[in-house]
Enzyme design. Structure first.
Site, PDB file in Angstrom:
ATOM      1  N   CYS A  10       0.818  -1.229   0.000  1.00  0.00           N
ATOM      2  CA  CYS A  10       0.000   0.000   0.000  1.00  0.00           C
ATOM      3  C   CYS A  10       0.843   1.266   0.000  1.00  0.00           C
ATOM      4  CB  CYS A  10      -0.934   0.014   1.198  1.00  0.00           C
ATOM      5  SG  CYS A  10      -1.928  -1.473   1.321  1.00  0.00           S
TER       6      CYS A  10
ATOM      7  N   HIS B 224      -3.711   6.979   0.984  1.00  0.00           N
ATOM      8  CA  HIS B 224      -3.971   5.673   0.369  1.00  0.00           C
ATOM      9  C   HIS B 224      -5.396   5.288   0.712  1.00  0.00           C
ATOM     10  CE1 HIS B 224      -4.224   1.468  -0.295  1.00  0.00           C
ATOM     11  NE2 HIS B 224      -4.117   1.150   0.987  1.00  0.00           N
TER      12      HIS B 224
ATOM     13  N   ASN C 176     -10.110  -0.685  -2.695  1.00  0.00           N
ATOM     14  CA  ASN C 176      -8.701  -0.457  -2.307  1.00  0.00           C
ATOM     15  C   ASN C 176      -7.816  -1.024  -3.426  1.00  0.00           C
ATOM     16  OD1 ASN C 176      -6.093  -0.985  -1.233  1.00  0.00           O
ATOM     17  ND2 ASN C 176      -6.883  -1.081   0.845  1.00  0.00           N
TER      18      ASN C 176
HETATM   19  N1  ACO Z   1     -19.482  -9.651   4.860  1.00  0.00           N
HETATM   20  C1  ACO Z   1     -20.189  -9.988   5.959  1.00  0.00           C
HETATM   21  N2  ACO Z   1     -19.618 -10.334   7.128  1.00  0.00           N
HETATM   22  C2  ACO Z   1     -18.270 -10.319   7.181  1.00  0.00           C
HETATM   23  C3  ACO Z   1     -17.469  -9.977   6.070  1.00  0.00           C
HETATM   24  C4  ACO Z   1     -18.146  -9.643   4.867  1.00  0.00           C
HETATM   25  N3  ACO Z   1     -17.473  -9.276   3.773  1.00  0.00           N
HETATM   26  N4  ACO Z   1     -16.193 -10.052   6.436  1.00  0.00           N
HETATM   27  C5  ACO Z   1     -16.156 -10.429   7.724  1.00  0.00           C
HETATM   28  N5  ACO Z   1     -17.413 -10.602   8.175  1.00  0.00           N
HETATM   29  C6  ACO Z   1     -17.842 -11.002   9.518  1.00  0.00           C
HETATM   30  C7  ACO Z   1     -16.765 -11.730  10.255  1.00  0.00           C
HETATM   31  O1  ACO Z   1     -16.745 -13.085   9.877  1.00  0.00           O
HETATM   32  C8  ACO Z   1     -17.191 -11.532  11.682  1.00  0.00           C
HETATM   33  O2  ACO Z   1     -18.221 -12.454  11.951  1.00  0.00           O
HETATM   34  P1  ACO Z   1     -18.328 -13.198  13.390  1.00  0.00           P
HETATM   35  O3  ACO Z   1     -18.489 -12.077  14.376  1.00  0.00           O
HETATM   36  O4  ACO Z   1     -19.514 -14.060  13.241  1.00  0.00           O
HETATM   37  O5  ACO Z   1     -17.026 -13.918  13.544  1.00  0.00           O
HETATM   38  C9  ACO Z   1     -17.832 -10.146  11.661  1.00  0.00           C
HETATM   39  O6  ACO Z   1     -18.130  -9.853  10.305  1.00  0.00           O
HETATM   40  C10 ACO Z   1     -16.926  -9.084  12.245  1.00  0.00           C
HETATM   41  O7  ACO Z   1     -15.754  -8.930  11.414  1.00  0.00           O
HETATM   42  P2  ACO Z   1     -14.438  -8.181  11.885  1.00  0.00           P
HETATM   43  O8  ACO Z   1     -13.801  -7.483  10.742  1.00  0.00           O
HETATM   44  O9  ACO Z   1     -13.600  -9.126  12.641  1.00  0.00           O
HETATM   45  O10 ACO Z   1     -15.075  -7.091  12.792  1.00  0.00           O
HETATM   46  P3  ACO Z   1     -14.590  -6.404  14.076  1.00  0.00           P
HETATM   47  O11 ACO Z   1     -15.800  -6.113  14.855  1.00  0.00           O
HETATM   48  O12 ACO Z   1     -13.457  -7.124  14.710  1.00  0.00           O
HETATM   49  O13 ACO Z   1     -14.098  -5.031  13.459  1.00  0.00           O
HETATM   50  C11 ACO Z   1     -12.622  -3.705  12.159  1.00  0.00           C
HETATM   51  C12 ACO Z   1     -12.780  -4.779  13.180  1.00  0.00           C
HETATM   52  C13 ACO Z   1     -11.854  -2.563  12.772  1.00  0.00           C
HETATM   53  C14 ACO Z   1     -13.958  -3.206  11.642  1.00  0.00           C
HETATM   54  C15 ACO Z   1     -11.785  -4.295  11.047  1.00  0.00           C
HETATM   55  O14 ACO Z   1     -12.332  -5.483  10.598  1.00  0.00           O
HETATM   56  C16 ACO Z   1     -11.518  -3.384   9.922  1.00  0.00           C
HETATM   57  O15 ACO Z   1     -12.353  -2.814   9.258  1.00  0.00           O
HETATM   58  N6  ACO Z   1     -10.201  -3.291   9.706  1.00  0.00           N
HETATM   59  C17 ACO Z   1      -9.665  -2.541   8.650  1.00  0.00           C
HETATM   60  C18 ACO Z   1      -9.198  -3.464   7.612  1.00  0.00           C
HETATM   61  C19 ACO Z   1      -9.018  -2.743   6.313  1.00  0.00           C
HETATM   62  O16 ACO Z   1      -9.803  -1.899   5.941  1.00  0.00           O
HETATM   63  N7  ACO Z   1      -7.988  -3.035   5.603  1.00  0.00           N
HETATM   64  C20 ACO Z   1      -7.778  -2.344   4.373  1.00  0.00           C
HETATM   65  C21 ACO Z   1      -6.798  -3.082   3.563  1.00  0.00           C
HETATM   66  S1  ACO Z   1      -5.206  -2.943   4.229  1.00  0.00           S
HETATM   67  C22 ACO Z   1      -4.609  -1.460   3.796  1.00  0.00           C
HETATM   68  O17 ACO Z   1      -4.824  -0.955   2.735  1.00  0.00           O
HETATM   69  C23 ACO Z   1      -3.834  -0.771   4.792  1.00  0.00           C
END
Ligand code: ACO
Length: 330
Positions: A113, A257, A287
């Site tokens: 990234c 980004h 992304n």
């Molecule tokens: N659709 C539906 N449900 C989903 C999906 C999807 N696409 N993906 C995951 N889930 C579910 C998970 O399985 C989980 O279910 P469970 O509770 O039954 O196990 C639930 O949704 C929660 O998912 P998490 O992502 O683990 O949610 P959490 O509450 O831990 O939130 C956070 C964490 C901060 C929202 C995180 O997930 C997030 O958004 N992180 C950022 C990641 C990101 O954006 N990366 C970008 C790419 S990297 C970069 O460019 C730097």
């Protein structure tokens, strides 16, 4: 020492639009989940046969023309991607061939990234030092061929899209153009966001067992990425401002980004930057990793959102973990 500035920008987005609704036919997800967690409504996917270098070449042609140059004027190229056409050689050599460039140096950058900002810093240093005059910098990705489109991969697959962006960096008066670049890494988090296979530490590098275990698809610890991103993005922006004796209030626009809209909003809030000064187009493209900043930059320039004299901060955080920033007097 002379300065270095961006002479021209370009972008390439594949025509095929993939909506969240289309993803719901492939995996257990929903429009609401994707929009609420990421801000993404659609992304672009290439047709089979298109590699990262093809998107890079299309974007580069536009950037070179907008710079008022021809391919013969390019003296060096840097290609940032996590999705090179082949395991080796790098994508840069394909650009050298497809654009009909002289037998110039072609360097690939592998910092995901933050790849575009690492690549831009190379161009900045080469141009400022007089080592080269016109350097082509590309960020391009074909993510779609590396995504697990089953429910098992939904946390990663709904985020990423394909695209390419490019700039040409050339000489400027000192104090104009790219003022400074700032690069960081913290490898203890390397496995928080990665694609494990093929891997040189495995023999063979890829096997049926690895494919069955889905180790050739990207994996992400989303919580960890979020926590580190909302800390490192602001740090990188403040570092660039501080290095140049400037403040947040001096900024005309921040182009982060395009990781995730919630990360971008959190960064803007923590720095007290009004939302209209923090560019976002993740809704349309998802992304696109190393391509997201040059695509966004080209959109800003094309739409007149960046004008001569503006102070522009580019910032990135991503896999590695790596983070970086670049401050530009346009
Ligand atoms: N659709 C539906 N449900 C989903 C999906 C999807 N696409 N993906 C995951 N889930 C579910 C998970 O399985 C989980 O279910 P469970 O509770 O039954 O196990 C639930 O949704 C929660 O998912 P998490 O992502 O683990 O949610 P959490 O509450 O831990 O939130 C956070 C964490 C901060 C929202 C995180 O997930 C997030 O958004 N992180 C950022 C990641 C990101 O954006 N990366 C970008 C790419 S990297 C970069 O460019 C730097």
């Amino acid at each position: 020492m002379r300065g270095a500035r961006i002479l021209g920008t370009g972008r390439a987005l594949p025509p095929r639009v993939v909506t969240n609704a289309e993803l719901t036919t492939l995996m257990d997800t929903s429009e609401e989940w994707i929009v609420q967690r990421t801000g993404i409504r659609e992304r672009r996917f290439v047709e089979p046969g298109t590699g990262a270098s093809d998107l890079g070449v299309t974007a580069a042609r536009v950037a070179i023309e907008r710079a008022g140059l021809t391919p013969k004027d390019i003296q060096f190229l840097v290609f940032a991607t996590l999705s090179p056409d082949l395991f080796f050689p790098g994508a840069g050599v394909f650009v050298q061939e497809k654009l009909g460039l002289d037998t110039i140096g072609a360097l690939d950058v592998r910092t995901q990234c933050t790849g575009f900002l690492y690549a831009l810093s190379v161009a900045e240093a080469y141009v400022k030092s007089g080592f080269h005059d016109n350097v082509l910098v590309i960020g391009a990705e074909v993510q779609s061929t590396g995504l697990d489109m089953s429910t098992a991969g939904r946390d990663v697959s709904v985020i990423f899209g394909d695209g390419g962006g490019a700039v040409v960096v050339g000489p400027a008066e000192a104090g104009v153009g790219i003022l400074s670049s700032h690069l960081h890494s913290e490898g203890k988090y390397a496995r928080e966001l990665m694609t494990e296979a093929p891997a040189s530490a495995e023999n063979p590098r890829i096997s049926k067992e690895m494919l069955d275990a889905r180790r050739h698809f990207g994996s992400m610890n989303g919580r960890s990425v979020f926590v580190h991103a909302v800390r490192r993005f602001p740090e990188a922006i403040l570092e660039a401002l501080s290095a140049n004796g400037m403040a947040v209030s001096d900024l005309s626009i921040v182009i982060p980004h395009q990781a995730n809209l919630r990360i971008t909003q959190s960064v803007a809030k923590s720095l007290g930057i009004p939302p209209e000064k923090v560019f976002s187009n993740i809704e349309k493209y998802g992304n696109t990793t190393a391509a997201s900043i040059p695509i966004a930059l080209d959109e800003c320039v094309s739409e007149g959102r960046i004008r001569s004299g503006d102070l522009v901060c580019l910032a990135a955080f991503g896999s590695g973990f790596t983070w970086a920033s670049s401050l530009i007097r346009w």
